[in-house]
Design a protein around this motif. Structure first.
Motif, PDB file in Angstrom:
ATOM      1  N   UNK A  58       0.856  -1.184   0.000  1.00 43.26           N
ATOM      2  CA  UNK A  58       0.000   0.000   0.000  1.00 43.26           C
ATOM      3  C   UNK A  58       0.893   1.235   0.000  1.00 43.26           C
ATOM      4  N   UNK A  59       0.340   2.341  -0.498  1.00 45.38           N
ATOM      5  CA  UNK A  59       1.090   3.594  -0.530  1.00 45.38           C
ATOM      6  C   UNK A  59       0.312   4.682   0.200  1.00 45.38           C
ATOM      7  N   UNK A  60       1.028   5.414   1.051  1.00 45.72           N
ATOM      8  CA  UNK A  60       0.453   6.561   1.751  1.00 45.72           C
ATOM      9  C   UNK A  60       1.514   7.650   1.763  1.00 45.72           C
ATOM     10  N   UNK A  61       1.181   8.794   1.238  1.00 45.08           N
ATOM     11  CA  UNK A  61       2.153   9.881   1.080  1.00 45.08           C
ATOM     12  C   UNK A  61       3.340   9.325   0.296  1.00 45.08           C
ATOM     13  N   UNK A  62       4.532   9.407   0.844  1.00 45.83           N
ATOM     14  CA  UNK A  62       5.708   8.885   0.144  1.00 45.83           C
ATOM     15  C   UNK A  62       6.156   7.544   0.708  1.00 45.83           C
ATOM     16  N   UNK A  63       5.319   6.925   1.558  1.00 45.13           N
ATOM     17  CA  UNK A  63       5.704   5.674   2.205  1.00 45.13           C
ATOM     18  C   UNK A  63       5.056   4.482   1.520  1.00 45.13           C
ATOM     19  N   UNK A  64       5.793   3.369   1.532  1.00 45.33           N
ATOM     20  CA  UNK A  64       5.223   2.095   1.101  1.00 45.33           C
ATOM     21  C   UNK A  64       4.994   1.257   2.348  1.00 45.33           C
ATOM     22  N   UNK A  65       3.827   0.646   2.447  1.00 42.71           N
ATOM     23  CA  UNK A  65       3.470  -0.158   3.618  1.00 42.71           C
ATOM     24  C   UNK A  65       3.249  -1.595   3.147  1.00 42.71           C
ATOM     25  N   UNK A  66       4.199  -2.492   3.458  1.00 43.36           N
ATOM     26  CA  UNK A  66       4.077  -3.873   2.983  1.00 43.36           C
ATOM     27  C   UNK A  66       3.122  -4.709   3.842  1.00 43.36           C
ATOM     28  N   UNK A  67       2.350  -5.541   3.181  1.00 43.75           N
ATOM     29  CA  UNK A  67       1.447  -6.503   3.835  1.00 43.75           C
ATOM     30  C   UNK A  67       1.647  -7.838   3.138  1.00 43.75           C
ATOM     31  N   UNK A  68       1.744  -8.887   3.929  1.00 44.24           N
ATOM     32  CA  UNK A  68       1.926 -10.225   3.367  1.00 44.24           C
ATOM     33  C   UNK A  68       1.022 -11.196   4.115  1.00 44.24           C
ATOM     34  N   UNK A  69       0.790 -12.342   3.475  1.00 40.38           N
ATOM     35  CA  UNK A  69       0.023 -13.368   4.151  1.00 40.38           C
ATOM     36  C   UNK A  69      -0.054 -14.624   3.322  1.00 40.38           C
ATOM     37  N   UNK A  70      -0.721 -15.615   3.922  1.00 42.63           N
ATOM     38  CA  UNK A  70      -0.928 -16.913   3.283  1.00 42.63           C
ATOM     39  C   UNK A  70      -2.421 -17.224   3.345  1.00 42.63           C
ATOM     40  N   UNK A  71      -2.966 -17.692   2.229  1.00 42.63           N
ATOM     41  CA  UNK A  71      -4.378 -18.090   2.202  1.00 42.63           C
ATOM     42  C   UNK A  71      -4.545 -19.381   2.993  1.00 42.63           C
ATOM     43  N   UNK A  72      -5.323 -19.325   4.069  1.00 41.36           N
ATOM     44  CA  UNK A  72      -5.569 -20.498   4.916  1.00 41.36           C
ATOM     45  C   UNK A  72      -6.809 -21.267   4.470  1.00 41.36           C
ATOM     46  N   UNK A  73      -7.824 -20.529   4.006  1.00 45.56           N
ATOM     47  CA  UNK A  73      -9.077 -21.167   3.582  1.00 45.56           C
ATOM     48  C   UNK A  73      -9.666 -20.379   2.421  1.00 45.56           C
ATOM     49  N   UNK A  74      -9.996 -21.085   1.354  1.00 44.59           N
ATOM     50  CA  UNK A  74     -10.709 -20.481   0.234  1.00 44.59           C
ATOM     51  C   UNK A  74     -11.912 -21.375  -0.046  1.00 44.59           C
ATOM     52  N   UNK A  75     -13.039 -21.002   0.540  1.00 44.47           N
ATOM     53  CA  UNK A  75     -14.287 -21.717   0.343  1.00 44.47           C
ATOM     54  C   UNK A  75     -15.109 -20.834  -0.591  1.00 44.47           C
ATOM     55  N   UNK A  76     -15.002 -21.118  -1.884  1.00 41.98           N
ATOM     56  CA  UNK A  76     -15.509 -20.227  -2.922  1.00 41.98           C
ATOM     57  C   UNK A  76     -16.879 -19.642  -2.618  1.00 41.98           C
ATOM     58  N   UNK A  77     -16.887 -18.335  -2.570  1.00 48.17           N
ATOM     59  CA  UNK A  77     -18.066 -17.488  -2.464  1.00 48.17           C
ATOM     60  C   UNK A  77     -18.748 -17.499  -1.105  1.00 48.17           C
ATOM     61  N   UNK A  78     -18.133 -18.164  -0.084  1.00 47.34           N
ATOM     62  CA  UNK A  78     -18.720 -18.071   1.252  1.00 47.34           C
ATOM     63  C   UNK A  78     -17.701 -17.677   2.318  1.00 47.34           C
ATOM     64  N   UNK A  79     -16.454 -18.152   2.237  1.00 48.38           N
ATOM     65  CA  UNK A  79     -15.463 -17.802   3.266  1.00 48.38           C
ATOM     66  C   UNK A  79     -14.060 -17.760   2.678  1.00 48.38           C
ATOM     67  N   UNK A  80     -13.324 -16.748   3.139  1.00 51.89           N
ATOM     68  CA  UNK A  80     -11.923 -16.586   2.776  1.00 51.89           C
ATOM     69  C   UNK A  80     -11.167 -16.235   4.051  1.00 51.89           C
ATOM     70  N   UNK A  81     -10.079 -16.939   4.320  1.00 49.63           N
ATOM     71  CA  UNK A  81      -9.283 -16.645   5.517  1.00 49.63           C
ATOM     72  C   UNK A  81      -7.811 -16.620   5.126  1.00 49.63           C
ATOM     73  N   UNK A  82      -7.082 -15.659   5.711  1.00 55.20           N
ATOM     74  CA  UNK A  82      -5.661 -15.535   5.407  1.00 55.20           C
ATOM     75  C   UNK A  82      -4.921 -14.922   6.588  1.00 55.20           C
ATOM     76  N   UNK A  83      -3.630 -15.239   6.675  1.00 57.17           N
ATOM     77  CA  UNK A  83      -2.803 -14.587   7.684  1.00 57.17           C
ATOM     78  C   UNK A  83      -2.552 -13.159   7.215  1.00 57.17           C
ATOM     79  N   UNK A  84      -2.222 -12.282   8.163  1.00 53.38           N
ATOM     80  CA  UNK A  84      -2.032 -10.866   7.846  1.00 53.38           C
ATOM     81  C   UNK A  84      -0.798 -10.360   8.581  1.00 53.38           C
ATOM     82  N   UNK A  85       0.257 -10.125   7.824  1.00 57.92           N
ATOM     83  CA  UNK A  85       1.484  -9.584   8.395  1.00 57.92           C
ATOM     84  C   UNK A  85       1.690  -8.176   7.866  1.00 57.92           C
ATOM     85  N   UNK A  86       1.718  -7.235   8.791  1.00 59.12           N
ATOM     86  CA  UNK A  86       1.979  -5.845   8.432  1.00 59.12           C
ATOM     87  C   UNK A  86       2.869  -5.259   9.516  1.00 59.12           C
TER      88      UNK A  86
END
Length: 145
Positions: A58-86
């Motif tokens: 993501x970008x805010x002003x002149x800074x870049x803000x990194x976010x990473x994660x891994x998809x833990x669950x992809x249940x098409x069209x009902x649930x999505x879960x992922x880790x969130x590292x920021x």
């Protein structure tokens, strides 16, 4: 304080399949994953399968803000879960998205768990609220493209 969590819900006037798939499409993700409204698009790379990873810069002003994660669950069209590292969350923080059909379209409930502090939780609550607000215009823009 690992028991801190955020829950944000919003109803979108779009089909559940479209709202769900927006979270896996890097071009649409880039439009709504922003730290502030009207900011520049994010840079997104992802492998949208269970166990696949993603990176969102993501970008805010002149800074870049990194976010990473891994998809833990992809249940098409009902649930999505992922880790969130920021820079502002704990390494084992998890975001779960639940999608439900409602009369006006799709109700999306986002739950984000595990924060290092109340300040971090409050910041994420504000961030996720803004991201969900930016999702509808991103869906509309993707339809036009």
């Amino acid at each position: 304080m690992n028991d801190l969590s955020v829950v944000v819900s919003r109803t979108f006037s779009a089909p559940r399949t479209k709202v769900f798939e927006a979270w896996l499409d890097p071009q649409i993700l880039a439009l709504f994953m922003q730290p502030c409204e009207g900011g520049p698009p994010a840079t997104v790379t992802n492998d949208p399968v269970e166990g696949g990873d993603f990176e969102i810069i993501m970008r805010a002003d002149d800074k870049e803000i990194p976010h990473r994660g891994v998809y833990k669950e992809i249940n098409r069209h009902s649930r999505l879960a992922f880790t969130w590292e920021s820079p502002f969350s704990l390494p084992d923080s998890v975001v779960t998205l639940d999608f439900k059909d409602v009369a006006d379209g799709t109700e999306l409930t986002l739950t984000h768990v595990k924060f290092p502090s109340e300040e971090s939780r409050d910041g994420h609550e504000s961030g996720w609220t803004g991201i969900l607000a930016a999702l509808m215009p991103a869906l509309a823009e993707s339809k036009a493209a």
